[in-house]
Design an enzyme around this catalytic site. Sequence first.
Site, mmCIF file in Angstrom:
data_model
loop_
_atom_site.group_PDB
_atom_site.id
_atom_site.type_symbol
_atom_site.label_atom_id
_atom_site.label_comp_id
_atom_site.label_asym_id
_atom_site.label_seq_id
_atom_site.Cartn_x
_atom_site.Cartn_y
_atom_site.Cartn_z
ATOM 1 N N ASP A 90 19.960 -45.232 14.303
ATOM 2 C CA ASP A 90 19.941 -45.285 15.757
ATOM 3 C C ASP A 90 19.285 -46.589 16.193
ATOM 4 O O ASP A 90 18.737 -47.326 15.382
ATOM 5 C CB ASP A 90 19.267 -44.058 16.355
ATOM 6 N N SER A 91 19.355 -46.880 17.465
ATOM 7 C CA SER A 91 19.056 -48.236 17.923
ATOM 8 C C SER A 91 17.604 -48.481 18.286
ATOM 9 O O SER A 91 17.192 -49.616 18.462
ATOM 10 C CB SER A 91 19.905 -48.545 19.158
ATOM 11 N N GLY A 92 16.824 -47.416 18.433
ATOM 12 C CA GLY A 92 15.491 -47.548 19.013
ATOM 13 C C GLY A 92 15.489 -47.246 20.493
ATOM 14 O O GLY A 92 14.434 -47.128 21.110
ATOM 15 N N GLY A 93 16.694 -47.090 21.073
ATOM 16 C CA GLY A 93 16.784 -46.828 22.504
ATOM 17 C C GLY A 93 16.164 -45.517 22.922
ATOM 18 O O GLY A 93 15.617 -45.408 24.021
ATOM 19 N N ASP A 144 20.211 -49.056 24.037
ATOM 20 C CA ASP A 144 20.458 -48.519 25.372
ATOM 21 C C ASP A 144 19.167 -47.976 25.949
ATOM 22 O O ASP A 144 18.148 -47.886 25.269
ATOM 23 C CB ASP A 144 21.499 -47.396 25.315
ATOM 24 N N GLN A 195 25.933 -43.397 28.870
ATOM 25 C CA GLN A 195 24.799 -42.806 29.563
ATOM 26 C C GLN A 195 25.200 -42.433 30.985
ATOM 27 O O GLN A 195 26.317 -42.696 31.408
ATOM 28 C CB GLN A 195 23.609 -43.765 29.570
ATOM 29 N N GLY A 222 21.553 -39.315 25.879
ATOM 30 C CA GLY A 222 20.845 -38.788 27.030
ATOM 31 C C GLY A 222 21.132 -37.339 27.345
ATOM 32 O O GLY A 222 20.910 -36.885 28.474
ATOM 33 N N CYS A 310 24.981 -17.352 0.724
ATOM 34 C CA CYS A 310 24.714 -18.796 0.777
ATOM 35 C C CYS A 310 24.635 -19.385 -0.632
ATOM 36 O O CYS A 310 24.121 -18.766 -1.555
ATOM 37 C CB CYS A 310 23.409 -19.045 1.530
ATOM 38 N N HIS A 342 17.842 -25.114 2.564
ATOM 39 C CA HIS A 342 18.752 -24.052 3.015
ATOM 40 C C HIS A 342 19.389 -24.421 4.348
ATOM 41 O O HIS A 342 20.621 -24.318 4.519
ATOM 42 C CB HIS A 342 18.009 -22.724 3.162
#
Length: 381
Positions: A90-93, A144, A195, A222, A310, A342
Amino acid sequence: MYEIITTDGKAKRARLHTVHGTIETPVFMNVGTNGAIKGAVDAFDLRNIDTQVELSNTYHLHVSTPGDKAIKEMGGLHKYMHWDGPILTDSGGFQVFSLAKLRHIKEEGVSFNCHIDGRKIFMGPEESMQIQSNLGSTIAMAFDECPRSTLDRDYIQKSVDRTYRWLLRCKAEHDRLNALPDTVNPKQLLFGINQGGILPDIRAEHAKKIAELDLDGYALGGLAVGETAEQMYQIIESTVPYLPQNKPTYLMGVGTPVNILEAVERGVDFFDCVYPSRNGRHGNAYTDYGKLNLNNQKYEKDERPIDEKCGCPACRNGFSRSYIRHLLKAGEMLGMRLLVLHNLYYYNHLMERIRGAIERHEYHGFKTELIDQMTRGMKEN
Protein backbone atom coordinates in the site's frame (compact mmCIF):
# COMPACT_ATOMS: atom_id res chain seq x y z
CA MET A 1 -2.14 -8.83 -18.07
CA TYR A 2 -5.64 -9.24 -16.62
CA GLU A 3 -7.65 -12.02 -18.18
CA ILE A 4 -11.37 -12.49 -17.45
CA ILE A 5 -12.22 -16.20 -17.50
CA THR A 6 -15.97 -15.84 -17.01
CA THR A 7 -18.59 -13.70 -15.33
CA ASP A 8 -21.75 -14.47 -13.38
CA GLY A 9 -23.82 -11.33 -13.24
CA LYS A 10 -21.33 -8.67 -12.11
CA ALA A 11 -19.10 -11.23 -10.36
CA LYS A 12 -15.81 -11.76 -12.20
CA ARG A 13 -13.61 -14.86 -12.34
CA ALA A 14 -10.27 -13.69 -13.67
CA ARG A 15 -6.49 -14.03 -13.63
CA LEU A 16 -3.86 -11.32 -13.20
CA HIS A 17 -0.56 -12.42 -14.71
CA THR A 18 2.42 -10.80 -12.95
CA VAL A 19 6.19 -11.14 -12.90
CA HIS A 20 5.87 -13.05 -9.62
CA GLY A 21 3.16 -15.44 -10.74
CA THR A 22 -0.49 -15.60 -11.71
CA ILE A 23 -3.15 -14.38 -9.26
CA GLU A 24 -6.47 -16.21 -9.47
CA THR A 25 -9.32 -13.84 -8.63
CA PRO A 26 -11.40 -13.14 -6.64
CA VAL A 27 -8.51 -13.15 -4.17
CA PHE A 28 -7.94 -12.29 -0.53
CA MET A 29 -4.50 -10.81 0.17
CA ASN A 30 -2.93 -11.82 3.49
CA VAL A 31 -1.77 -8.74 5.42
CA GLY A 32 1.83 -8.72 6.66
CA THR A 33 2.32 -5.08 7.60
CA ASN A 34 6.03 -5.29 8.42
CA GLY A 35 6.85 -8.08 5.99
CA ALA A 36 5.37 -10.80 8.23
CA ILE A 37 1.90 -11.90 9.31
CA LYS A 38 1.40 -11.10 13.00
CA GLY A 39 1.13 -14.37 14.87
CA ALA A 40 4.53 -15.88 13.99
CA VAL A 41 3.51 -16.85 10.45
CA ASP A 42 6.36 -16.99 7.92
CA ALA A 43 6.54 -17.20 4.13
CA PHE A 44 6.66 -21.00 4.19
CA ASP A 45 3.45 -21.06 6.25
CA LEU A 46 1.84 -18.81 3.65
CA ARG A 47 2.56 -21.39 0.96
CA ASN A 48 1.19 -24.14 3.19
CA ILE A 49 -2.15 -22.34 3.61
CA ASP A 50 -2.42 -21.51 -0.12
CA THR A 51 -1.81 -17.78 0.09
CA GLN A 52 -1.68 -16.08 -3.29
CA VAL A 53 -0.72 -12.50 -2.41
CA GLU A 54 1.04 -11.02 0.62
CA LEU A 55 0.42 -7.35 1.44
CA SER A 56 2.94 -5.14 3.21
CA ASN A 57 2.84 -1.54 4.37
CA THR A 58 4.95 1.14 2.67
CA TYR A 59 4.92 3.55 5.59
CA HIS A 60 5.87 0.99 8.23
CA LEU A 61 8.66 -0.58 6.17
CA HIS A 62 10.01 2.92 5.51
CA VAL A 63 10.13 4.09 9.13
CA SER A 64 11.18 0.84 10.83
CA THR A 65 14.64 -0.72 10.72
CA PRO A 66 16.44 -1.29 8.44
CA GLY A 67 14.30 0.84 6.07
CA ASP A 68 13.37 0.47 2.42
CA LYS A 69 16.76 1.60 1.04
CA ALA A 70 18.53 -1.17 2.96
CA ILE A 71 15.92 -3.69 1.78
CA LYS A 72 16.66 -2.64 -1.80
CA GLU A 73 20.38 -3.20 -1.22
CA MET A 74 19.56 -6.70 0.01
CA GLY A 75 17.60 -7.57 -3.12
CA GLY A 76 14.10 -6.29 -2.39
CA LEU A 77 11.25 -7.39 -0.17
CA HIS A 78 10.66 -10.77 -1.86
CA LYS A 79 14.20 -11.92 -1.15
CA TYR A 80 14.20 -10.29 2.28
CA MET A 81 11.15 -12.22 3.54
CA HIS A 82 11.75 -15.41 1.48
CA TRP A 83 8.46 -15.05 -0.40
CA ASP A 84 8.50 -15.57 -4.16
CA GLY A 85 4.80 -14.95 -4.82
CA PRO A 86 3.09 -11.64 -5.56
CA ILE A 87 3.35 -8.80 -3.02
CA LEU A 88 1.16 -5.70 -2.96
CA THR A 89 2.44 -2.67 -1.08
CA ASP A 90 0.00 0.00 0.00
CA SER A 91 1.07 3.57 -0.53
CA GLY A 92 1.20 5.03 2.97
CA GLY A 93 -1.91 7.04 2.15
CA PHE A 94 -4.01 5.32 4.78
CA GLN A 95 -1.59 6.60 7.43
CA VAL A 96 -2.65 10.09 6.34
CA PHE A 97 -6.03 9.02 7.70
CA SER A 98 -5.02 6.91 10.70
CA LEU A 99 -2.29 9.24 11.98
CA ALA A 100 -4.46 12.34 11.71
CA LYS A 101 -3.06 13.92 14.88
CA LEU A 102 0.52 13.52 13.66
CA ARG A 103 0.37 14.91 10.12
CA HIS A 104 -0.03 18.01 7.97
CA ILE A 105 -1.36 17.77 4.40
CA LYS A 106 -0.38 20.16 1.61
CA GLU A 107 -0.19 19.98 -2.18
CA GLU A 108 3.36 18.65 -2.20
CA GLY A 109 2.52 15.76 0.13
CA VAL A 110 2.18 15.00 3.83
CA SER A 111 4.44 15.86 6.75
CA PHE A 112 4.34 13.25 9.53
CA ASN A 113 5.59 12.95 13.02
CA CYS A 114 6.70 9.32 13.03
CA HIS A 115 4.55 7.25 15.38
CA ILE A 116 7.66 5.36 16.58
CA ASP A 117 10.02 8.12 17.67
CA GLY A 118 8.38 11.42 16.70
CA ARG A 119 10.92 12.33 14.00
CA LYS A 120 9.74 14.44 11.06
CA ILE A 121 8.92 12.54 7.85
CA PHE A 122 7.68 13.86 4.53
CA MET A 123 5.88 11.63 2.05
CA GLY A 124 4.36 12.68 -1.24
CA PRO A 125 3.56 10.83 -4.46
CA GLU A 126 7.19 10.66 -5.57
CA GLU A 127 8.45 9.48 -2.16
CA SER A 128 5.77 6.78 -1.96
CA MET A 129 6.66 5.50 -5.43
CA GLN A 130 10.37 5.54 -4.57
CA ILE A 131 9.84 3.53 -1.38
CA GLN A 132 7.68 0.97 -3.18
CA SER A 133 10.22 0.74 -5.99
CA ASN A 134 12.96 0.10 -3.40
CA LEU A 135 10.84 -2.71 -1.97
CA GLY A 136 10.32 -4.16 -5.45
CA SER A 137 6.72 -5.20 -4.82
CA THR A 138 4.63 -6.76 -7.55
CA ILE A 139 1.87 -4.15 -7.24
CA ALA A 140 2.37 -0.60 -5.99
CA MET A 141 -0.53 1.55 -4.83
CA ALA A 142 -0.82 5.21 -5.73
CA PHE A 143 -0.46 7.75 -2.93
CA ASP A 144 -3.80 9.23 -1.87
CA GLU A 145 -5.63 10.91 0.96
CA CYS A 146 -8.33 8.90 2.71
CA PRO A 147 -10.69 11.61 4.04
CA ARG A 148 -13.13 10.81 6.82
CA SER A 149 -16.63 10.26 5.44
CA THR A 150 -18.00 12.64 8.08
CA LEU A 151 -16.17 15.63 6.58
CA ASP A 152 -18.16 18.19 4.62
CA ARG A 153 -18.70 17.88 0.89
CA ASP A 154 -16.43 20.80 0.02
CA TYR A 155 -13.44 19.25 1.82
CA ILE A 156 -14.03 15.80 0.31
CA GLN A 157 -14.22 17.27 -3.21
CA LYS A 158 -10.98 19.22 -2.73
CA SER A 159 -9.33 16.12 -1.25
CA VAL A 160 -10.40 13.97 -4.21
CA ASP A 161 -9.14 16.58 -6.67
CA ARG A 162 -5.76 16.59 -4.90
CA THR A 163 -5.68 12.79 -4.88
CA TYR A 164 -6.18 12.88 -8.66
CA ARG A 165 -3.29 15.32 -9.09
CA TRP A 166 -1.18 13.08 -6.85
CA LEU A 167 -2.11 10.09 -9.04
CA LEU A 168 -0.76 11.85 -12.13
CA ARG A 169 2.51 12.45 -10.28
CA CYS A 170 2.57 8.83 -9.06
CA LYS A 171 2.15 7.53 -12.61
CA ALA A 172 4.94 9.73 -13.96
CA GLU A 173 7.35 8.79 -11.17
CA HIS A 174 6.42 5.11 -11.37
CA ASP A 175 7.15 5.05 -15.10
CA ARG A 176 10.50 6.78 -14.49
CA LEU A 177 11.54 4.38 -11.74
CA ASN A 178 10.56 1.28 -13.70
CA ALA A 179 12.88 2.42 -16.49
CA LEU A 180 15.98 2.78 -14.27
CA PRO A 181 18.72 0.15 -14.74
CA ASP A 182 18.99 -0.67 -10.99
CA THR A 183 15.25 -1.01 -10.31
CA VAL A 184 14.47 -4.12 -8.24
CA ASN A 185 11.29 -4.88 -10.21
CA PRO A 186 11.07 -3.05 -13.56
CA LYS A 187 7.70 -4.74 -14.21
CA GLN A 188 6.05 -3.39 -11.07
CA LEU A 189 2.33 -2.68 -11.61
CA LEU A 190 0.51 0.46 -10.43
CA PHE A 191 -3.06 0.58 -9.08
CA GLY A 192 -4.91 3.87 -8.69
CA ILE A 193 -7.32 4.59 -5.83
CA ASN A 194 -10.85 5.98 -6.02
CA GLN A 195 -11.95 8.23 -3.16
CA GLY A 196 -14.98 10.33 -2.29
CA GLY A 197 -16.28 9.28 1.09
CA ILE A 198 -19.90 8.14 0.91
CA LEU A 199 -20.87 10.68 -1.77
CA PRO A 200 -21.86 8.64 -4.86
CA ASP A 201 -21.59 11.45 -7.40
CA ILE A 202 -18.06 12.41 -6.33
CA ARG A 203 -17.05 8.75 -6.33
CA ALA A 204 -18.45 8.24 -9.84
CA GLU A 205 -16.80 11.33 -11.32
CA HIS A 206 -13.46 10.43 -9.77
CA ALA A 207 -13.79 6.87 -11.13
CA LYS A 208 -14.40 8.21 -14.64
CA LYS A 209 -11.30 10.43 -14.47
CA ILE A 210 -8.89 7.79 -13.17
CA ALA A 211 -10.26 5.19 -15.61
CA GLU A 212 -8.89 7.32 -18.45
CA LEU A 213 -5.31 6.80 -17.20
CA ASP A 214 -5.17 3.12 -18.23
CA LEU A 215 -3.58 1.93 -14.99
CA ASP A 216 -2.93 -1.73 -14.17
CA GLY A 217 -5.78 -1.87 -11.63
CA TYR A 218 -8.18 0.27 -9.64
CA ALA A 219 -9.04 0.33 -5.94
CA LEU A 220 -11.88 1.74 -3.87
CA GLY A 221 -10.32 3.37 -0.83
CA GLY A 222 -11.81 5.10 2.17
CA LEU A 223 -14.41 2.45 2.93
CA ALA A 224 -14.84 0.17 5.96
CA VAL A 225 -13.75 3.13 8.11
CA GLY A 226 -16.95 3.79 10.02
CA GLU A 227 -19.78 3.83 7.50
CA THR A 228 -22.47 1.13 7.60
CA ALA A 229 -22.19 -2.01 5.50
CA GLU A 230 -25.19 -0.88 3.44
CA GLN A 231 -23.54 2.47 2.73
CA MET A 232 -20.41 0.63 1.60
CA TYR A 233 -22.40 -1.64 -0.71
CA GLN A 234 -24.21 1.38 -2.18
CA ILE A 235 -20.90 3.11 -2.93
CA ILE A 236 -19.56 -0.05 -4.60
CA GLU A 237 -22.69 -0.25 -6.75
CA SER A 238 -22.48 3.40 -7.77
CA THR A 239 -18.72 3.40 -8.46
CA VAL A 240 -17.60 0.06 -9.94
CA PRO A 241 -19.58 0.54 -13.20
CA TYR A 242 -17.37 3.55 -13.99
CA LEU A 243 -14.10 1.69 -13.44
CA PRO A 244 -12.61 -0.35 -16.31
CA GLN A 245 -14.18 -3.81 -16.32
CA ASN A 246 -11.09 -5.24 -18.01
CA LYS A 247 -8.89 -4.34 -15.02
CA PRO A 248 -8.78 -5.67 -11.44
CA THR A 249 -11.07 -3.95 -8.92
CA TYR A 250 -9.75 -3.85 -5.35
CA LEU A 251 -11.82 -3.00 -2.25
CA MET A 252 -9.23 -1.88 0.28
CA GLY A 253 -9.36 -3.02 3.90
CA VAL A 254 -12.43 -5.28 3.54
CA GLY A 255 -13.39 -7.25 5.42
CA THR A 256 -15.62 -9.88 6.98
CA PRO A 257 -16.57 -13.00 4.99
CA VAL A 258 -20.06 -11.52 4.49
CA ASN A 259 -18.58 -8.22 3.22
CA ILE A 260 -16.45 -10.13 0.73
CA LEU A 261 -19.33 -12.29 -0.49
CA GLU A 262 -21.48 -9.20 -1.06
CA ALA A 263 -18.72 -7.20 -2.75
CA VAL A 264 -17.82 -10.02 -5.17
CA GLU A 265 -21.42 -9.98 -6.42
CA ARG A 266 -20.99 -6.25 -7.06
CA GLY A 267 -17.88 -6.70 -9.25
CA VAL A 268 -14.94 -6.56 -6.81
CA ASP A 269 -12.16 -9.14 -7.11
CA PHE A 270 -9.28 -8.06 -4.80
CA PHE A 271 -9.58 -7.83 -1.01
CA ASP A 272 -7.39 -7.43 2.08
CA CYS A 273 -8.09 -7.10 5.78
CA VAL A 274 -6.40 -7.60 9.15
CA TYR A 275 -9.49 -9.35 10.56
CA PRO A 276 -8.37 -12.99 10.17
CA SER A 277 -4.99 -12.44 11.82
CA ARG A 278 -6.11 -9.87 14.40
CA ASN A 279 -9.16 -11.84 15.47
CA GLY A 280 -7.13 -15.04 15.54
CA ARG A 281 -4.67 -13.47 17.97
CA HIS A 282 -7.65 -12.62 20.20
CA GLY A 283 -9.02 -16.16 20.22
CA ASN A 284 -11.59 -15.98 17.42
CA ALA A 285 -11.92 -18.54 14.63
CA TYR A 286 -13.84 -18.07 11.36
CA THR A 287 -16.05 -20.90 10.10
CA ASP A 288 -19.01 -21.33 7.75
CA TYR A 289 -21.15 -21.29 10.90
CA GLY A 290 -19.97 -17.93 12.13
CA LYS A 291 -17.10 -16.86 14.35
CA LEU A 292 -16.14 -18.99 17.36
CA ASN A 293 -14.61 -17.35 20.42
CA LEU A 294 -12.38 -20.07 21.86
CA ASN A 295 -11.89 -18.06 25.03
CA ASN A 296 -15.39 -19.14 26.04
CA GLN A 297 -15.65 -21.66 28.88
CA LYS A 298 -17.84 -24.01 26.84
CA TYR A 299 -14.77 -25.03 24.84
CA GLU A 300 -12.72 -25.97 27.92
CA LYS A 301 -13.19 -29.73 27.37
CA ASP A 302 -14.14 -29.67 23.68
CA GLU A 303 -12.02 -32.31 21.95
CA ARG A 304 -13.09 -31.38 18.41
CA PRO A 305 -10.82 -29.42 16.06
CA ILE A 306 -11.85 -25.83 15.31
CA ASP A 307 -13.74 -27.05 12.23
CA GLU A 308 -14.00 -30.73 11.41
CA LYS A 309 -14.24 -29.98 7.67
CA CYS A 310 -11.19 -27.67 7.61
CA GLY A 311 -7.83 -28.64 6.12
CA CYS A 312 -5.71 -25.96 7.84
CA PRO A 313 -2.61 -27.05 9.83
CA ALA A 314 -4.45 -26.68 13.15
CA CYS A 315 -7.53 -28.69 12.16
CA ARG A 316 -5.75 -31.20 9.91
CA ASN A 317 -3.35 -32.12 12.69
CA GLY A 318 -6.07 -32.52 15.28
CA PHE A 319 -5.34 -29.66 17.70
CA SER A 320 -8.49 -29.51 19.82
CA ARG A 321 -10.54 -26.48 20.74
CA SER A 322 -9.74 -27.31 24.36
CA TYR A 323 -5.99 -27.32 23.78
CA ILE A 324 -6.04 -24.09 21.80
CA ARG A 325 -8.15 -22.45 24.52
CA HIS A 326 -5.62 -23.65 27.10
CA LEU A 327 -2.78 -22.08 25.09
CA LEU A 328 -4.64 -18.77 24.87
CA LYS A 329 -5.35 -18.71 28.59
CA ALA A 330 -1.71 -19.60 29.34
CA GLY A 331 -0.45 -16.79 27.09
CA GLU A 332 1.34 -19.23 24.78
CA MET A 333 2.08 -17.88 21.29
CA LEU A 334 1.24 -21.26 19.75
CA GLY A 335 -2.46 -20.73 20.45
CA MET A 336 -2.46 -17.44 18.53
CA ARG A 337 -0.36 -18.93 15.72
CA LEU A 338 -2.73 -21.87 15.21
CA LEU A 339 -5.76 -19.60 15.08
CA VAL A 340 -4.12 -17.16 12.65
CA LEU A 341 -3.17 -20.06 10.37
CA HIS A 342 -6.72 -21.39 10.57
CA ASN A 343 -8.32 -18.03 9.79
CA LEU A 344 -6.05 -17.22 6.85
CA TYR A 345 -6.59 -20.72 5.46
CA TYR A 346 -10.35 -20.22 5.85
CA TYR A 347 -10.26 -16.90 3.97
CA ASN A 348 -7.98 -18.24 1.22
CA HIS A 349 -10.23 -21.25 0.66
CA LEU A 350 -13.40 -19.18 0.87
CA MET A 351 -12.05 -17.34 -2.16
CA GLU A 352 -11.37 -20.66 -3.92
CA ARG A 353 -14.99 -21.67 -3.34
CA ILE A 354 -16.15 -18.27 -4.59
CA ARG A 355 -14.14 -18.75 -7.78
CA GLY A 356 -15.70 -22.17 -8.28
CA ALA A 357 -19.24 -20.84 -7.79
CA ILE A 358 -18.66 -18.10 -10.39
CA GLU A 359 -17.27 -20.66 -12.84
CA ARG A 360 -20.40 -22.80 -12.37
CA HIS A 361 -22.60 -19.68 -12.75
CA GLU A 362 -24.13 -20.42 -9.36
CA TYR A 363 -22.69 -17.49 -7.44
CA HIS A 364 -25.88 -15.81 -6.19
CA GLY A 365 -27.25 -19.03 -4.72
CA PHE A 366 -23.87 -19.91 -3.19
CA LYS A 367 -23.58 -16.46 -1.60
CA THR A 368 -27.13 -16.40 -0.26
CA GLU A 369 -26.93 -19.87 1.25
CA LEU A 370 -23.54 -19.27 2.88
CA ILE A 371 -24.56 -15.90 4.38
CA ASP A 372 -27.75 -17.46 5.77
CA GLN A 373 -25.69 -20.27 7.29
CA MET A 374 -23.21 -17.83 8.82
CA THR A 375 -25.99 -15.66 10.21
CA ARG A 376 -27.71 -18.62 11.86
CA GLY A 377 -24.41 -19.85 13.25
CA MET A 378 -23.48 -16.48 14.72
CA LYS A 379 -26.77 -16.45 16.67
CA GLU A 380 -26.03 -19.91 18.03
CA ASN A 381 -22.41 -19.11 18.89
